[in-house]
Design an enzyme around this catalytic site. Sequence first.
Site, short mmCIF file in Angstrom:
data_model
loop_
_atom_site.label_atom_id
_atom_site.label_comp_id
_atom_site.label_asym_id
_atom_site.label_seq_id
_atom_site.Cartn_x
_atom_site.Cartn_y
_atom_site.Cartn_z
N SER A 158 -59.67 -32.63 -49.17
CA SER A 158 -59.03 -31.44 -49.32
C SER A 158 -59.19 -30.41 -50.49
O SER A 158 -59.81 -30.86 -51.15
CB SER A 158 -57.54 -31.67 -49.07
OG SER A 158 -56.89 -32.17 -50.22
N LYS A 159 -58.40 -29.43 -50.35
CA LYS A 159 -58.77 -28.53 -51.36
C LYS A 159 -58.26 -29.15 -52.78
O LYS A 159 -58.96 -28.52 -53.81
CB LYS A 159 -57.93 -27.25 -51.27
CG LYS A 159 -58.52 -26.42 -50.03
CD LYS A 159 -57.74 -25.05 -49.90
CE LYS A 159 -58.17 -24.27 -48.76
NZ LYS A 159 -57.54 -22.92 -48.57
#
Length: 506
Positions: free
Chosen positions: A279-280
């Site tokens: 994810s980010k």
Amino acid sequence: MGSLVIKMRKALISSIITRCNEGGNSMSKLKVRFAPSPTGPLHIGGARSALFNYLAAAHDGGEMVLRIEDTDLERSKREYEDEIIKSLRWLGLEWSEGIDVGGDNGPYRQTERLDIYQQYIDKLLKSGQAYYCFCTEAELEAERQELLSRGELPRYLGKCRSLTGEECETRIKQGEKPVVRFRVPENRVYTVNDLVRGQVNFESSNIGDFIIAKSDGIPTYNFAVVIDDNLMGITDVIRAEEHLSNTPRQLMIYEALGFDTPRFAHISLILGEDHQKMSKRHGATSLMAYREMGYLPEAMFNFLALMGWSPEGEEQILSPEQIIQAFTLDRVSKSPAVFDLDKLNWINQQYLKQKTSGELLDLLKSFIEQGPYAEPFFSLDAAKRNILVEAVRDYLVGLTDITKYLELFFAPPQYEGEALEVLQHEGVKPMLEAFAEQAQDFENPDQAKQVIKAFIKQNGLKPKDVYMPLRSALTGNIHGPELNSLLCIWGKEECRNRINRALSLR
């Protein structure tokens, strides 16, 4: 980038010729597809799936289709579609059929194929293999909670299964908008002979009647993908393992419509270095973000290919041709792939080191132009620009790193930490004063190197008494590019200015 595409075209042609010479028929049979949803930029995981499809097709002399699954009307955007195509082209992938190149099996956007899907929905409704469902969201949620309270898997229990055609027609005329559900066969075991994961079995009793068309007439993923893959002649479906649970539903649709079933290969997810789903928080997740950070397409191609697939041998730097020749699904791991940024950085560095000075300068040009040191850099003559590029090439991880090294050349040095300590040592002041007095302009780093050696000898000094203090005075750092190259770029006046600045700190 053009040279990479040309190389990959040659590799694909070579692969086809080889297969023909071997007498194989896989060239005419293997056909894969990459079918992203344009709801955001192309994710690293999607790029890896696209690459594996491309490699499988190229290795076997097959074909690849690029199809857009845009039935999520609220989130799908044409600009994302354009970015996906741009991302795949940057990576070096090509396809013989699809959204931007056309072909005999279009349209290649799902929203442009609604009439096609409706024909098959009608066919299933007519045969009784599908039916209208009028259950409300509240009813479905109540049913879900009831199953959960009993410790059972949530699924649709078939409340509307027994509605007659007349009942459905009446309710539709009254303004109700039903979904269409597929009638799941009872007491069946559906087997997926996965090319990566082996045999996986699913019991139909755990799968409730699922929706194949929403109330607005838009087909669901599990239905549309089967129609598309069949009509487009897809023989091998290579996709992320998160789609494995969808496969039994798709097998039911293939069976109900009398379609041939493709081979399936579900590749593992990509995890962050903490082994959580990427994810980010793990850094950039879109392919174009890595382009913007200055990673090379051939490095990313190499890196993504090694995420979950391993060739024979220990070599990690492989050309597209080598990867295509070696790629087979039986060497794809079942285990999750971990996004190792250090490995990507190392691979990118190896490709940067292979570039000539001219090639590297061409790659760096746009990044320099966007930074604060474009004017002083481009004011250098061609020879000095090449000297500077050669001086920093081994320090570059991504092309954006050029900015911090240009700062070293063109911004006033800041003295702190170890460099400041070095400047306080006994004997440093007279050495710096003597060097400043003898400073001169240099045509090339070798000339600067010889002058420093002569200075050391003439003054009866040791190299360690000169190089470290001189670097500290000139740059404010104890490590960095070759001192000879720095002197060559600056010339005598800038060197004197920097030395005087350092001496003023004492």
